[in-house]
Write a protein that holds these residues in place. Structure first.
Motif, PDB file in Angstrom:
ATOM      1  N   THR A  51      64.001  10.742  12.358  1.00  0.00           N
ATOM      2  CA  THR A  51      64.000   9.453  11.673  1.00  0.00           C
ATOM      3  C   THR A  51      62.910   8.518  12.186  1.00  0.00           C
ATOM      4  N   ALA A  52      62.194   8.916  13.212  1.00  0.00           N
ATOM      5  CA  ALA A  52      61.148   8.051  13.765  1.00  0.00           C
ATOM      6  C   ALA A  52      59.982   7.956  12.793  1.00  0.00           C
ATOM      7  N   ILE A  53      59.295   6.820  12.825  1.00  0.00           N
ATOM      8  CA  ILE A  53      58.153   6.559  11.949  1.00  0.00           C
ATOM      9  C   ILE A  53      56.935   6.256  12.813  1.00  0.00           C
ATOM     10  N   HIS A  54      55.814   6.886  12.494  1.00  0.00           N
ATOM     11  CA  HIS A  54      54.526   6.550  13.102  1.00  0.00           C
ATOM     12  C   HIS A  54      53.690   5.887  12.026  1.00  0.00           C
ATOM     13  N   LEU A  55      53.503   4.598  12.122  1.00  0.00           N
ATOM     14  CA  LEU A  55      52.710   3.867  11.145  1.00  0.00           C
ATOM     15  C   LEU A  55      51.270   3.801  11.640  1.00  0.00           C
ATOM     16  N   ARG A  56      50.334   4.240  10.828  1.00  0.00           N
ATOM     17  CA  ARG A  56      48.914   4.179  11.168  1.00  0.00           C
ATOM     18  C   ARG A  56      48.249   3.249  10.165  1.00  0.00           C
ATOM     19  N   PHE A  57      47.571   2.230  10.676  1.00  0.00           N
ATOM     20  CA  PHE A  57      46.921   1.239   9.829  1.00  0.00           C
ATOM     21  C   PHE A  57      45.462   1.141  10.241  1.00  0.00           C
ATOM     22  N   ASP A  58      44.566   1.594   9.362  1.00  0.00           N
ATOM     23  CA  ASP A  58      43.131   1.546   9.645  1.00  0.00           C
ATOM     24  C   ASP A  58      42.615   0.162   9.272  1.00  0.00           C
ATOM     25  N   ILE A  59      42.168  -0.580  10.272  1.00  0.00           N
ATOM     26  CA  ILE A  59      41.739  -1.962  10.051  1.00  0.00           C
ATOM     27  C   ILE A  59      40.488  -2.008   9.179  1.00  0.00           C
ATOM     28  N   ARG A  60      39.533  -1.147   9.452  1.00  0.00           N
ATOM     29  CA  ARG A  60      38.265  -1.184   8.711  1.00  0.00           C
ATOM     30  C   ARG A  60      38.445  -0.842   7.233  1.00  0.00           C
ATOM     31  N   ALA A  61      39.356   0.082   6.924  1.00  0.00           N
ATOM     32  CA  ALA A  61      39.564   0.514   5.540  1.00  0.00           C
ATOM     33  C   ALA A  61      40.574  -0.361   4.798  1.00  0.00           C
ATOM     34  N   SER A  62      41.120  -1.359   5.457  1.00  0.00           N
ATOM     35  CA  SER A  62      42.151  -2.183   4.830  1.00  0.00           C
ATOM     36  C   SER A  62      41.528  -3.223   3.900  1.00  0.00           C
ATOM     37  N   SER A  63      42.383  -3.874   3.127  1.00  0.00           N
ATOM     38  CA  SER A  63      41.916  -4.913   2.212  1.00  0.00           C
ATOM     39  C   SER A  63      42.082  -6.309   2.803  1.00  0.00           C
ATOM     40  N   LEU A  64      42.197  -6.391   4.127  1.00  0.00           N
ATOM     41  CA  LEU A  64      42.304  -7.691   4.790  1.00  0.00           C
ATOM     42  C   LEU A  64      40.981  -8.446   4.674  1.00  0.00           C
ATOM     43  N   GLU A 103      64.221   4.857   6.470  1.00  0.00           N
ATOM     44  CA  GLU A 103      63.826   3.685   5.672  1.00  0.00           C
ATOM     45  C   GLU A 103      63.867   2.408   6.517  1.00  0.00           C
ATOM     46  N   MET A 104      64.913   2.269   7.308  1.00  0.00           N
ATOM     47  CA  MET A 104      65.012   1.080   8.180  1.00  0.00           C
ATOM     48  C   MET A 104      63.889   1.084   9.211  1.00  0.00           C
ATOM     49  N   ASN A 105      63.554   2.258   9.767  1.00  0.00           N
ATOM     50  CA  ASN A 105      62.455   2.345  10.726  1.00  0.00           C
ATOM     51  C   ASN A 105      61.126   2.017  10.060  1.00  0.00           C
ATOM     52  N   ARG A 106      60.959   2.428   8.805  1.00  0.00           N
ATOM     53  CA  ARG A 106      59.733   2.121   8.072  1.00  0.00           C
ATOM     54  C   ARG A 106      59.593   0.610   7.897  1.00  0.00           C
ATOM     55  N   GLU A 107      60.681  -0.047   7.525  1.00  0.00           N
ATOM     56  CA  GLU A 107      60.659  -1.509   7.357  1.00  0.00           C
ATOM     57  C   GLU A 107      60.388  -2.209   8.687  1.00  0.00           C
ATOM     58  N   ALA A 108      60.973  -1.693   9.758  1.00  0.00           N
ATOM     59  CA  ALA A 108      60.755  -2.299  11.081  1.00  0.00           C
ATOM     60  C   ALA A 108      59.298  -2.149  11.511  1.00  0.00           C
ATOM     61  N   ALA A 109      58.697  -0.997  11.220  1.00  0.00           N
ATOM     62  CA  ALA A 109      57.294  -0.776  11.592  1.00  0.00           C
ATOM     63  C   ALA A 109      56.374  -1.705  10.815  1.00  0.00           C
ATOM     64  N   VAL A 110      56.643  -1.876   9.527  1.00  0.00           N
ATOM     65  CA  VAL A 110      55.818  -2.782   8.715  1.00  0.00           C
ATOM     66  C   VAL A 110      55.983  -4.217   9.198  1.00  0.00           C
ATOM     67  N   ALA A 111      57.205  -4.605   9.553  1.00  0.00           N
ATOM     68  CA  ALA A 111      57.435  -5.957  10.064  1.00  0.00           C
ATOM     69  C   ALA A 111      56.689  -6.173  11.377  1.00  0.00           C
ATOM     70  N   ARG A 112      56.665  -5.164  12.245  1.00  0.00           N
ATOM     71  CA  ARG A 112      55.935  -5.285  13.509  1.00  0.00           C
ATOM     72  C   ARG A 112      54.437  -5.374  13.269  1.00  0.00           C
ATOM     73  N   LEU A 113      53.942  -4.643  12.264  1.00  0.00           N
ATOM     74  CA  LEU A 113      52.518  -4.720  11.918  1.00  0.00           C
ATOM     75  C   LEU A 113      52.165  -6.116  11.431  1.00  0.00           C
ATOM     76  N   ILE A 114      52.997  -6.685  10.577  1.00  0.00           N
ATOM     77  CA  ILE A 114      52.744  -8.030  10.057  1.00  0.00           C
ATOM     78  C   ILE A 114      52.751  -9.046  11.191  1.00  0.00           C
ATOM     79  N   SER A 115      53.715  -8.947  12.102  1.00  0.00           N
ATOM     80  CA  SER A 115      53.774  -9.905  13.209  1.00  0.00           C
ATOM     81  C   SER A 115      52.577  -9.734  14.147  1.00  0.00           C
ATOM     82  N   LEU A 116      52.107  -8.493  14.324  1.00  0.00           N
ATOM     83  CA  LEU A 116      50.922  -8.252  15.155  1.00  0.00           C
ATOM     84  C   LEU A 116      49.695  -8.912  14.534  1.00  0.00           C
TER      85      LEU A 116
END
Length: 110
Positions: A6-19, A52-65
């Motif tokens: 059930t663990a989630i590894h969220l990978r977010f590429d900063i350079r390829a993002s739409s930020l 699903e809950m882990n996915r939501e928690a990972a996205v929330a941690r990314l947003i707070s970061l």
């Protein structure tokens, strides 16, 4: 035994993002343990029993970061102590000096 993964590894590429470019620059310049030298944020979430809950928690941690690292710090403005505060400090120093000088041995008048 827990046999489901059930663990989630969220990978977010900063350079390829739409930020916005400003956010990308701030995130890439930050030295944070979740950001790799390649500019990828890796977050592992495994606190919940459902994926699903882990996915939501990972996205929330990314947003707070992102919010934490892109906040603008106020610049410090140098100030001087006021005349009254200087006078209070000097008065307190002289008061303490007087108190300490009275703590010495009592001498008899001869």
């Amino acid at each position: 035994m827990n046999k489901t993964s059930t663990a989630i590894h969220l990978r977010f590429d900063i350079r390829a993002s739409s930020l916005p470019e400003y956010y990308k620059e701030r995130l890439l310049a930050a030295s944070h343990h979740l950001i790799t030298p390649d500019g990828v944020v890796i977050i592992k979430a495994q606190e919940y029993r459902s994926q699903e809950m882990n996915r939501e928690a990972a996205v929330a941690r990314l947003i707070s970061l992102i919010q934490e690292l892109t906040v603008e710090q106020k610049s410090r403005r140098a100030t001087r102590p006021t005349r009254a505060s200087k006078e209070r400090r000097l008065a307190s120093k002289s008061q303490k000096s007087t108190t300490k000088s009275l703590r010495g041995k009592v001498r008899r008048p001869e």
